[in-house]
Design an enzyme around this catalytic site. Sequence first.
Site, PDB file in Angstrom:
ATOM      1  N   GLU A  92       0.828  -1.188   0.000  1.00 32.48           N
ATOM      2  CA  GLU A  92       0.000   0.000   0.000  1.00 32.48           C
ATOM      3  C   GLU A  92       0.870   1.249   0.000  1.00 32.48           C
ATOM      4  OE1 GLU A  92      -4.154  -1.386   2.142  1.00 32.48           O
ATOM      5  OE2 GLU A  92      -2.556  -0.572   3.430  1.00 32.48           O
ATOM      6  N   CYS A 112       3.455   8.521   0.750  1.00 34.54           N
ATOM      7  CA  CYS A 112       4.069   7.628   1.741  1.00 34.54           C
ATOM      8  C   CYS A 112       4.220   6.269   1.067  1.00 34.54           C
ATOM      9  CB  CYS A 112       3.167   7.544   2.967  1.00 34.54           C
ATOM     10  SG  CYS A 112       3.750   6.412   4.239  1.00 34.54           S
ATOM     11  N   CYS A 119       6.294  -6.517   7.393  1.00 34.31           N
ATOM     12  CA  CYS A 119       7.358  -5.970   8.238  1.00 34.31           C
ATOM     13  C   CYS A 119       7.720  -6.994   9.301  1.00 34.31           C
ATOM     14  CB  CYS A 119       6.896  -4.671   8.903  1.00 34.31           C
ATOM     15  SG  CYS A 119       8.185  -3.858   9.883  1.00 34.31           S
ATOM     16  N   CYS A 123       5.921  -4.189  15.896  1.00 34.69           N
ATOM     17  CA  CYS A 123       5.575  -3.108  16.828  1.00 34.69           C
ATOM     18  C   CYS A 123       4.117  -3.262  17.253  1.00 34.69           C
ATOM     19  CB  CYS A 123       5.789  -1.747  16.178  1.00 34.69           C
ATOM     20  SG  CYS A 123       7.530  -1.400  15.788  1.00 34.69           S
ATOM     21  N   CYS A 126       1.274  -1.156  15.377  1.00 37.16           N
ATOM     22  CA  CYS A 126       1.330  -1.048  13.923  1.00 37.16           C
ATOM     23  C   CYS A 126       0.593  -2.194  13.251  1.00 37.16           C
ATOM     24  CB  CYS A 126       2.786  -1.032  13.456  1.00 37.16           C
ATOM     25  SG  CYS A 126       2.972  -0.847  11.665  1.00 37.16           S
ATOM     26  N   CYS A 347      -1.037   6.950  10.204  1.00 38.55           N
ATOM     27  CA  CYS A 347       0.211   6.361  10.700  1.00 38.55           C
ATOM     28  C   CYS A 347      -0.064   5.068  11.473  1.00 38.55           C
ATOM     29  CB  CYS A 347       0.901   7.370  11.605  1.00 38.55           C
ATOM     30  SG  CYS A 347       2.512   6.830  12.210  1.00 38.55           S
TER      31      CYS A 347
END
Length: 366
Positions: A92, A112, A119, A123, A126, A347
């Site tokens: 994305e 972005c 990933c 975290c 996230c 975010c």
Amino acid sequence: MTGENLFGKSLDELQKILAEAGMETYRANQVFTWLYDKHILDFNKMTNLSKAHRDALAARYRLRVPAIVSEQVSSDGTRKYLLALEDGLKVEAVYIPSERESAGEPKRRTICVSTQVGCPLDCAFCATAAMKLKRNLTAGEILGQWTALQKHVGQRITNLVFMGMGEPLLNLDNVLRAMEILTHDTTTGIGGRHITVSTAGIPHEIQRLADAGVNVKLAVSLHSLDDAVRSQLMPINRKYNLAALIPSMEYYYRKTKKRVTFEYVLFDNLNDSERDAARLVKLTRQIPGKVNIIPFHKIDHTSNKTRTMNLAPSTPERFEAFIARLRSDNVTVMVRNSSGVDIDAACGQLAIRSSLRHIDNHGIVA
């Protein structure tokens, strides 16, 4: 098209490849300009090449960038794009218009972009963590997000942030190659001072980024200056704790003379106390920088939501008190807008989902 994909190759790489194909060195400059200045992805349209050269290139190589397959549009104008890679995996990217001028056109147009499919850092706050890591993106796939969105939006992208899916510094070679092309003085790309690399904190790679001389901004996802709290939020801190991370940020500032941005999501009664603020003040005295306060965005749309059940955003009172404490000591503080939160584009919210509107071959949203 068959053969090696030339999109994402640097000028030096194109010179070697075209020389091996029996073409003059200056032909590489022409192809480079067509790809990264004019955004032409068809050899037959590179009209300053002879037909023989165009045919030879088309027979031996291909030009591919990630394809936009779906789009979501937020009420605030933010757009989130799902892009398909050649192997079927998807990432994305987000387009954020901001700072509107009086004529109604956005002054800044920021994208972005992602650097990995998924990933590995896990975290707690996230959404991308739920995907785990599938693989690194190539330089062409990273740069191709810029090209695809540039062509689709139809207006020049002014700013780029490596804050999408993945940890940019765990794919630094390809990120550097993409930035080399993007900032090349023969293209209408994006200057280094309009590019930001955001990292969870990989100390040796922060130093390597500083040494690369790319003149970009560094943003570090800090979120706490207490090792126990930071490790709870970001498992990478167990490998690279604050004692390792802080010297690397100081090195970046000394080497580049650029202030570091400390990214900080405020969680209620976890990292939002007066003591936490005082620690941040002290850090900005040691390493000149600015603090980017980020609201906590829920990620209930992913399987990672169980990890966030005990996390809650700071109350408005604690949120404002934290900011006031920083500003009272003359710390530069920015408060991140929650752009695209209604489409899970803010975010920490990026994660692949299928319930998106599809775009046909003519770019029409269905």
